[in-house]
Write an enzyme that holds these catalytic residues in place. Structure first.
Site, PDB file in Angstrom:
ATOM      1  N   CYS A  91       0.930  -1.227   0.198  1.00  9.79           N
ATOM      2  CA  CYS A  91       0.020   0.063  -0.056  1.00  9.79           C
ATOM      3  C   CYS A  91       0.904   1.165   0.167  1.00  9.79           C
ATOM      4  CB  CYS A  91      -0.969   0.115   1.145  1.00  9.79           C
ATOM      5  SG  CYS A  91      -1.962  -1.600   1.653  1.00  9.79           S
ATOM      6  N   ARG A 126       5.593  -0.539  -4.403  1.00 15.06           N
ATOM      7  CA  ARG A 126       5.107  -1.185  -3.276  1.00 15.06           C
ATOM      8  C   ARG A 126       4.193  -2.386  -3.592  1.00 15.06           C
ATOM      9  NH1 ARG A 126       6.509   2.319   1.149  1.00 15.06           N
ATOM     10  NH2 ARG A 126       4.855   1.155   2.429  1.00 15.06           N
ATOM     11  N   TRP A 135      -3.111  -2.783  -1.600  1.00 12.98           N
ATOM     12  CA  TRP A 135      -2.590  -3.991  -1.689  1.00 12.98           C
ATOM     13  C   TRP A 135      -3.900  -4.896  -0.788  1.00 12.98           C
ATOM     14  CZ3 TRP A 135      -0.725  -8.347   1.357  1.00 12.98           C
ATOM     15  CH2 TRP A 135      -0.009  -9.149   0.420  1.00 12.98           C
ATOM     16  N   ASN A 163      -2.803   2.243   5.465  1.00  8.52           N
ATOM     17  CA  ASN A 163      -2.048   1.201   5.483  1.00  8.52           C
ATOM     18  C   ASN A 163      -1.911   0.334   6.628  1.00  8.52           C
ATOM     19  OD1 ASN A 163      -1.155   2.251   3.053  1.00  8.52           O
ATOM     20  ND2 ASN A 163       0.828   2.991   3.480  1.00  8.52           N
ATOM     21  N   GLY A 164      -1.716  -0.940   6.530  1.00  9.32           N
ATOM     22  CA  GLY A 164      -1.804  -1.893   7.406  1.00  9.32           C
ATOM     23  C   GLY A 164      -3.062  -2.583   7.804  1.00  9.32           C
ATOM     24  N   GLU A 215      18.044 -18.018  -4.044  1.00  5.57           N
ATOM     25  CA  GLU A 215      17.949 -16.695  -4.682  1.00  5.57           C
ATOM     26  C   GLU A 215      17.716 -16.723  -6.146  1.00  5.57           C
ATOM     27  OE1 GLU A 215      17.420 -12.466  -4.851  1.00  5.57           O
ATOM     28  OE2 GLU A 215      17.156 -13.972  -3.250  1.00  5.57           O
ATOM     29  N   LYS A 223      13.969 -15.378  -7.768  1.00  7.00           N
ATOM     30  CA  LYS A 223      13.971 -14.491  -8.653  1.00  7.00           C
ATOM     31  C   LYS A 223      12.985 -15.009  -9.727  1.00  7.00           C
ATOM     32  CE  LYS A 223      15.721 -11.232  -6.857  1.00  7.00           C
ATOM     33  NZ  LYS A 223      15.050 -11.767  -5.753  1.00  7.00           N
ATOM     34  N   GLU A 274       9.626 -15.139  -8.795  1.00  7.77           N
ATOM     35  CA  GLU A 274       8.551 -13.761  -8.472  1.00  7.77           C
ATOM     36  C   GLU A 274       8.235 -13.205  -9.784  1.00  7.77           C
ATOM     37  OE1 GLU A 274      10.583 -11.344  -4.850  1.00  7.77           O
ATOM     38  OE2 GLU A 274      12.018 -11.943  -6.239  1.00  7.77           O
ATOM     39  N   HIS A 323      17.640 -37.614  -2.724  1.00  6.06           N
ATOM     40  CA  HIS A 323      16.872 -37.829  -1.295  1.00  6.06           C
ATOM     41  C   HIS A 323      15.279 -37.242  -1.822  1.00  6.06           C
ATOM     42  CE1 HIS A 323      20.077 -39.129   1.038  1.00  6.06           C
ATOM     43  NE2 HIS A 323      20.716 -38.143   0.820  1.00  6.06           N
ATOM     44  N   LYS A 329       6.901  -4.440  -2.639  1.00  7.50           N
ATOM     45  CA  LYS A 329       8.418  -4.187  -2.336  1.00  7.50           C
ATOM     46  C   LYS A 329       8.616  -4.164  -1.059  1.00  7.50           C
ATOM     47  CE  LYS A 329      12.323  -2.995  -3.549  1.00  7.50           C
ATOM     48  NZ  LYS A 329      13.538  -4.114  -4.312  1.00  7.50           N
TER      49      LYS A 329
END
Length: 611
Positions: free
Chosen positions: A2, A27, A75, A100-101, A484, A488, A491, A507, A606
Site C-alpha cells: 500500500c 510497493r 494491496w 496502510n496496515g 535466490e 527471482k 517472483e 533424497h 516491495k
C-alpha cells in the site's frame, strides 16, 4: 505494501497526489484512489481497480479540484480487489480516510458502529476507522482530536491520513507501524509512505515515530506523541532528487537496477575498504570499537532475499571470523523461545528498513540477552536503523523493482565488511585480511564483466518461456545463491522454481527430473566441484537438461543435456555475489519473454509492512 500520499496547499493537489502514487507503484498494489475537498468543503473521490494509469485516465476525463486531499494504492488484505474496497473510504459524506496496515480489532468496532446506525459499503477494516472518526466529530471533536481518540482505540499496525468537511483547513495523519514521512514546503505540506513520493515538491522531510499524530495546515505542521504532547522534530534535507527513480534508457526498473550493481557495490565500499589498511570499526557506529571484541556469536534475522544474504554470510562468518552464526526467517523468529548464546550480536537485514516481521523481531530481541543490535539497511531514515545501536548502510540507491537485485548484492558486500571487522577484532591473519579486502575492491569490475553475459543469457532465457517448473542446485555457500535464483525466477516469471543443495537430489527431488524440467546449477571451481559434478551426472542420466553457470577451470563441456555458461573468475570468497548476477539476468529475460509485469509482479509488494 500500500502507499499513502496526502497534502494541503494553496494550489490544486490532484496532480501532486497522482504523481506521488506513480512513485509508490513499486510497493505493490491492486487498486488506487484519490479524494479532495473542494472550495465548498465538499468531498469528491475517484477510485479504480488496477493500475494508477487507470485512475489517471479517469481524472483526466473528469478532474478533481481541491487544495486538500488524500490518495492511496491498495494491496488487498480485508476484502478482494474491487472498487468498493478501494481507498479512500468515506463516512457519512464527511470524512475521507486512507490506510496502510491491518486494524486487528476491526470486528468488534464494526459491530458497535453498526449498532449505532453506521452503514458499511466495503469489506475492509479501513472503513471502521472512517466511521469511528465521524462518530467523534459528531460528538464535537475537531479532526485532530477525533483522530487522536480513534488511534487510542485501534489495535494492530496502521498508518492513516484523513480529511473532513467539518475541518477543511487540515490533513491529519498518524503512524503505528507502517512508515509515514512528512514533507515540508512553503505554504504547503504533505505526508507519504516514502520520501520518493514527494521529491517533485520538496526535499525537506521529517519521519513520524510510532504512536505519533501529525496535523498539517498550510502554514504549520504540528506533531503530537501518544500522550497528546507536541514534539519537535528535526527537518532533514534528502540527497535524492526527483530524477533518481527514472528508468532512463532501460525498459524496466529491474533491468536498470541489475546494471547499476557495479556502481552500487562501489558506493558501499567507498571510504570503508582500503586494500592495505584494516577496516575501521567506526563504520558501524561509535559503540562498535568496544563491542566488536566482545562478540562470540551472531544471530542473523531477515526475510526473503535478505534471508538468503544472511545464509551466505553464515558460511563467511564461521570460515573467516571463526564465530558461530545462526540465520532465521524473521516471521518464524518472533514466535518461538530462543537460547541466546553468550555475547551474541543480533544482526538484521532489510532493504527498506520497514519490514514488519524484521522490526518485530528486533523488538522481541530486546527482551533477550543480546549484546547489541546491528542493522544492514539501504534507507538511513528507516525504522530499523533508528531501532538499532549499530548500523551499516548499503548505499545502493533507490530500488524500485519489487524483485530485489542491487539491494541483495550490496547487502552481501556489507555483510563481508562485518565479517572482516569481526575477524580483525579476533586477531585474524593480516595476509588473509588483505587478500579479502582486495577481493572486495575487485568485485565491481568483475560484476561489470558478468553483466557482459547479458546477450548470451537472453538467448538461454528464450528456452524457458514454455517451461512450467525449474530446479536450482548449489552446494555450500552457493546453495543460498541457488535459492535466490529460484526466488527471482518465480517472483517475476511465475514459473514454479525450487532450490536444493545438490547433494539432496537423490533424497527426493530427482523424482521430478525429466526432459521438461530444466535444472540450473551454480558451479564454482572449489573443493566441492567433483561432488557437484556427480550430482549433475545424476540429472543427465535421467534425461534432464542442465544449465550450468560455471567458473573458469570447471572443465564442463557443452553437449546433449549440458549447457555451460562461463562466469568470470577471480572473485574468491565473494564468488556467491558474482554468481548471483547471471541468475538475475536469466529471471529478468525469462519474464520479459513471457510478458509478465517485471517491476510489479502480481500479488507481491516491495515493502512488506504488515505481518
Amino acid at each position: 505494501m500500500c502507499g499513502i500520499v496526502a497534502g494541503i496547499a494553496e494550489r490544486n493537489v490532484q496532480d501532486i497526489l497522482l504523481e506521488g502514487l506513480r512513485r509508490l507503484e513499486y510497493r505493490g498494489y491492486d487498486s488506487a484512489g484519490l479524494a479532495v475537498l473542494d472550495e465548498q468543503n465538499q468531498l469528491h473521490r475517484r477510485r479504480r481497480v488496477g493500475k494508477v494509469a487507470e485512475l489517471g485516465q479517469a481524472l483526466a476525463e473528469t478532474p478533481l479540484i481541491g487544495k486538500a486531499g488524500i490518495a492511496h494504492t491498495r494491496w488487498a488484505t480485508h476484502g478482494s480487489p474491487t472498487e468498493l474496497n478501494a481507498h479512500p473510504h468515506i463516512s457519512s459524506g464527511r470524512v475521507a480516510i486512507v490506510h496502510n496496515g491491518i486494524i486487528e480489532n476491526h470486528a468488534p468496532l464494526r459491530a458497535e458502529l453498526k449498532a449505532l446506525g453506521y452503514n458499511f459499503e466495503s469489506e475492509t477494516d479501513t472503513e471502521v476507522a472512517a466511521h469511528r472518526i465521524a462518530y467523534y466529530l459528531d460528538r464535537g471533536d475537531d479532526l485532530l482530536q477525533a483522530v487522536q481518540h480513534v488511534v487510542a482505540e485501534l489495535e494492530g499496525a496502521y498508518a492513516l491520513a484523513v480529511i473532513a468537511c467539518d475541518d477543511p483547513g487540515r490533513v491529519v495523519a498518524c503512524r503505528n507501524g507502517p512508515p509515514l514521512v512528512v514533507g515540508f514546503g512553503i505554504g504547503e505540506h504533505f505526508v507519504a509512505s516514502d520520501v520518493q513520493a514527494l521529491l517533485p515538491v520538496t526535499q525537506r522531510f521529517s519521519f513520524l515515530e510510532n504512536g505519533e499524530v501529525v496535523d498539517l495546515r498550510r502554514d504549520e505542521v504540528a506533531i503530537y506523541d501518544r500522550e497528546g504532547d507536541r514534539v519537535m522534530r528535526e527537518i532533514r534535507v534528502s540527497g535524492l532528487t526527483a530524477g533518481a527513480i527514472d528508468r532512463g534508457q532501460y525498459r524496466h526498473f529491474m533491468q536498470k537496477e541489475i546494471f547499476e550493481q557495479p556502481f552500487a557495490i562501489s558506493e558501499t565500499l567507498e571510504g570503508r575498504v582500503i586494500e592495505d589498511r584494516p577496516l575501521s570499526p567506526g563504520v558501524l557506529g561509535v559503540a562498535a570499537e568496544a563491542l566488536l571484541p566482545q562478540i562470540e556469536a551472531v544471530q542473523i534475522v531477515a526475510c526473503g532475499t535478505s534471508y538468503h544474504a544472511g545464509m551466505i554470510a553464515r558460511y563467511w562468518m564461521e570460515e573467516i571470523a571463526n564465530i558461530p552464526c545462526q540465520v532465521e526467517v524473521a516471521s518464524e523468529y518472533r514466535y518461538r523461545r530462543h537460547v541466546v548464546l553468550p555475547n551474541s550480536l543480533f544482526l538484521t537485514l532489510s532493504q527498506s528498513g520497514e519490514t514488519a516481521d524484521t522490526l518485530a523481531a528486533v523488538q522481541a530481541s530486546r527482551d533477550e540477552h543480546y549484546l547489541a543490535r546491528l542493522a544492514i539497511c539501504n534507507v538511513p531514515e528507516s525504522s530499523l536503523v533508528r531501532e538499532s545501536e549499530l548500523v551499516l548502510l548499503t548505499h545502493a540507491g533507490p530500488e524500485i523493482g519489487v524483485a530485489s537485485t542491487k539491494a541483495f548484492t550490496t547487502q552481501l558486500v556489507a555483510l563481508m565488511q562485518v565479517v572482516l571487522l569481526l575477524a580483525q577484532s579476533r586477531g585474524a591473519d593480516a595476509a588473509v585480511m588483505r587478500r579479502l579486502r582486495g577481493e572486495l575492491l575487485q568485485l565491481p569490475g568483475l560484476v561489470e564483466k558478468a553483466l557482459a553475459l547479458d546477450p548470451l543469457i537472453t538467448r538461454v532465457a528464450e528456452r524457458y518461456v514454455e517451461r512450467g517448473h525449474a530446479l536450482f542446485l548449489g552446494r555450500g555457500a552457493f546453495y543460498p545463491v541457488a535459492m535466490e535464483g529460484a526466488l527471482k525466477l518465480k517472483e517475476i516469471s511465475y514459473i514454479h522454481a525450487e532450490a536444493y543443495p545438490a547433494g539432496e537430489l537423490k533424497h527426493g527431488p530427482l523424482a521430478l527430473v525429466d526432459a521438461d524440467m530444466p535444472v540450473i546449477a551454480v558451479a564454482p571451481n572449489n573443493d566441492m566441484l567433483e561432488k557437484l559434478k556427480s550430482n549433475l551426472e545424476e540429472v543427465r542420466a535421467r534425461g534432464g537438461e542442465l544449465f550450468v553457470f560455471a567458473e573458469p577451470g570447471v572443465a564442463l563441456e557443452n553437449g546433449p543435456g549440458m549447457n555451460v555458461i562461463e562466469v568470470p573468475g577471480g572473485s574468491g570468497m565473494l564468488a556467491p555475489v558474482l554468481m548471483t548476477v547471471p541468475l538475475q539476468l536469466l529471471a529478468y529475460h525469462t519474464a520479459v519473454f513471457k510478458g509478465t509485469d517485471v517491476d510489479q509482479p502480481r500479488n507481491l509488494a516491495k515493502s512488506v509492512t504488515v505481518e
